[in-house]
Design an enzyme around this catalytic site. Structure first.
Site, PDB file in Angstrom:
ATOM      1  N   GLN A 216       0.831  -1.194   0.000  1.00 39.78           N
ATOM      2  CA  GLN A 216       0.000   0.000   0.000  1.00 39.78           C
ATOM      3  C   GLN A 216       0.871   1.251   0.000  1.00 39.78           C
ATOM      4  O   GLN A 216       2.072   1.199   0.249  1.00 39.78           O
ATOM      5  CB  GLN A 216      -0.948  -0.010   1.204  1.00 39.78           C
ATOM      6  CG  GLN A 216      -1.897  -1.200   1.170  1.00 39.78           C
ATOM      7  CD  GLN A 216      -2.973  -1.132   2.231  1.00 39.78           C
ATOM      8  OE1 GLN A 216      -3.488  -0.067   2.544  1.00 39.78           O
ATOM      9  NE2 GLN A 216      -3.331  -2.286   2.779  1.00 39.78           N
ATOM     10  N   ALA A 335       6.173   8.209  11.179  1.00 40.66           N
ATOM     11  CA  ALA A 335       6.998   7.324  12.009  1.00 40.66           C
ATOM     12  C   ALA A 335       8.466   7.638  11.767  1.00 40.66           C
ATOM     13  O   ALA A 335       8.930   7.642  10.617  1.00 40.66           O
ATOM     14  CB  ALA A 335       6.711   5.864  11.673  1.00 40.66           C
ATOM     15  N   ALA A 336       9.199   7.901  12.829  1.00 36.87           N
ATOM     16  CA  ALA A 336      10.618   8.256  12.709  1.00 36.87           C
ATOM     17  C   ALA A 336      11.418   7.087  12.145  1.00 36.87           C
ATOM     18  O   ALA A 336      11.236   5.930  12.559  1.00 36.87           O
ATOM     19  CB  ALA A 336      11.169   8.664  14.074  1.00 36.87           C
ATOM     20  N   ASP A 404      -1.053  -9.155  10.766  1.00 33.04           N
ATOM     21  CA  ASP A 404      -0.094  -8.977   9.669  1.00 33.04           C
ATOM     22  C   ASP A 404       1.336  -8.894  10.207  1.00 33.04           C
ATOM     23  O   ASP A 404       1.963  -7.831  10.212  1.00 33.04           O
ATOM     24  CB  ASP A 404      -0.460  -7.712   8.891  1.00 33.04           C
ATOM     25  CG  ASP A 404       0.402  -7.520   7.658  1.00 33.04           C
ATOM     26  OD1 ASP A 404       0.842  -8.534   7.086  1.00 33.04           O
ATOM     27  OD2 ASP A 404       0.635  -6.363   7.262  1.00 33.04           O
TER      28      ASP A 404
END
Length: 526
Positions: A216, A335-336, A404
């Site tokens: 995605q 997100a780092a 997942d």
């Protein structure tokens, strides 16, 4: 008068007399039952009893009064109020058929306040009785959240292993990257994580490109000084659940799941997930104007005159699943990035409990209850921390419903002692009404878990605050809050109990020392 008319008249007179006697009998019996000459309407009494039943089942905070003696005391209190209302009706022209709810609530509150300071109800005691065997493996201070934090020596940091030193001029990104150890990405008292989160939310963006690979759409956001974060755009509102006909591997990714996973990971004490924060970007000035050539090719104007793009990926990267501004703003998660792989290489491992990712086939572990016996013979799961780490990861995944989990990464500099990094949680928090027990396979097949993890779960179950309350308070600080739909908070508390049930079953069947990692040393130190 004919004989037929006489018979009809006689029957009519009998019916009238029977009805008169029946009415008189009912009135006399009701007068006798009340002990007074005043008749009370039947419909009023039914309404009052119905109200009394409903009210006695509840108290002000929604807690249940289950103890029979408490019910009797509350019933007497309500009856006193009823008597007062009856007396009031005799002296006033406008009687009140129901007691004053506010007055009753006020009088009852004074009687039961001390009994409601703690959740001493039937459900609470049922859970405590059910998990009594587990309470023996944690200190009371741990469960109440009052345990004194022991100062322990931190493991060598990534900076120390790689020969990098921090100084007063080091940025929050440097502190984050170089302070990673084999057991955590950041320390419990790492205040710089909050600074890093604020910086990701407020720093200007200098470039945007699409991340290669993956099923995605994900964007790589570049900040000044070559600092990077992964942006997952918002596709659906918070209350959108996983579509019932979607497999776990075709489910949409949710940006808010990434945010919530970071906070949940930190609350559980793992600190193995990179920092994540929500941010709203301007589609025109912060994405379209800064996008690279390949991403620009997928932009278009929708029929609603909104700017949209779809990128290129394995799933949902087409016009029908485009990302659009609302009208020109786009919410997402940032997100780092971990340290660059050229500086701190990472190793990718196939998860032993990986699902088949197939519509019909199942993985070996789904059909073999003794699958863990095979895994225990394979390095690095045959010794060291790796297997308990995967159980911790399974508990985290189960709490948020994430199926997942196909691979995980470790940092090569720490060898097999490196903790698995908790990455990619976009498919979590999708089905709050469904608990996917198979996610806990590493736990119930291996029957192994850290004693400290058990103590943390017991604190959420019996401490002053439930996990849902703590997570809600933590997420309230995020810029795009509220993060989760309310049913997800309810699911968290329910799932904590399920994990404890599984651990209890393992302890019932095995020696606690074989189940609880760190139990022997804890027992000696008590």
């Amino acid at each position: 008068m004919k004989w037929k008319e006489r018979i009809s008249l006689a029957i009519f007179i009998c019916l009238v007399m029977f009805a008169a006697v029946l009415v008189l009998d009912i009135q006399m019996s009701r007068a006798t039952s009340h002990g007074s000459g005043r008749f009370v309407p039947m419909h009023g009494r039914v309404q009052h009893k119905s109200f009394q039943r409903r009210y006695l089942q509840k108290i002000q905070s929604g807690q249940i009064v289950n103890n029979s003696s408490e019910r009797m005391e509350l019933g007497k209190s309500v009856q006193k109020n009823n008597d007062a209302d009856e007396h009031h009706d005799e002296t006033n022209q406008l009687p009140n058929p129901l007691p004053d709810v506010a007055a009753i609530r006020k009088s009852l509150n004074a009687q039961i306040r001390t009994k409601l300071v703690k959740p001493e109800n039937e459900e609470y005691f049922r859970r405590r009785d059910s998990f009594q065997v587990l309470l023996d493996f944690a200190d009371e201070a741990e469960i109440l959240g009052q345990a004194k934090k022991k100062k322990k020596r931190r493991d060598p940091t990534l900076g120390a292993v790689l020969g990098y030193e921090m100084n007063s001029n080091s940025s929050v990104w440097d502190k984050y990257h170089l302070s990673i150890t084999k057991g955590e990405l950041y320390p419990e008292d790492g205040d710089y994580i909050e600074e890093l989160v604020d910086e990701m939310n407020g720093s200007p963006i200098v470039n945007i490109s699409q991340k290669a690979g993956g099923t995605q759409l994900k964007l790589v956001v570049e900040f000044p000084s070559q600092r990077y974060a992964l942006f997952k755009p918002m596709r659906f509102p918070r209350e959108q659940e996983t579509l019932p006909n979607h497999f776990y591997f075709t489910d949409f990714e949710r940006h808010n799941a990434e945010i919530a996973a970071f906070h949940l990971d930190r609350i559980l004490g793992f600190r193995r997930a990179p920092p994540v924060v929500g941010r709203v970007l301007n589609m025109t000035s912060e994405i379209y104007a800064l996008a690279d050539t390949e991403l620009l090719k997928t932009f278009f104007i929708s029929p609603a005159n909104n700017l949209c793009f779809h990128g290129r990926c394995g799933y949902y990267c087409d016009t029908a699943h485009a990302i659009c501004g609302n009208p020109d703003m786009l919410e997402g998660s940032l997100a780092a990035f971990l340290p660059d792989k050229e500086i701190a290489p990472r190793k990718t491992w196939r998860h032993p409990w990986r699902r088949s990712y197939h519509k019909r086939r199942k993985a070996q572990w789904e059909e073999d209850d003794h699958y863990c016996d095979i895994i225990r013979e394979i390095s690095p799961y045959n010794a060291g921390r790796r297997l308990p780490d995967l159980v911790d990861m399974a508990i985290l995944d189960f709490l948020m419903g994430n199926m997942d989990r196909h691979h995980y990464e470790t940092i090569r500099a720490f060898g097999n002692d490196s903790v698995p990094i908790h990455l990619d949680h976009g498919r979590g928090f999708g089905r709050p009404k469904h608990d996917e027990i198979s996610i806990l396979a590493p736990l119930y097949q291996c029957c192994i878990v850290r004693r400290t993890t058990l103590a943390t779960l017991l604190r959420f179950e019996f401490g002053s605050k439930r996990l849902s309350q703590i997570l809600r308070a933590s997420l309230s600080r995020d810029p795009v809050q509220p993060i989760l739909w309310d049913p997800h908070y309810e699911a968290l508390d329910r799932r904590v109990g399920i994990v404890l049930d599984v651990i209890k079953e393992c302890i019932d069947k095995n020696d606690p020392a074989d189940v609880l990692v760190g139990y022997s040393s804890w027992k000696k130190g008590r």
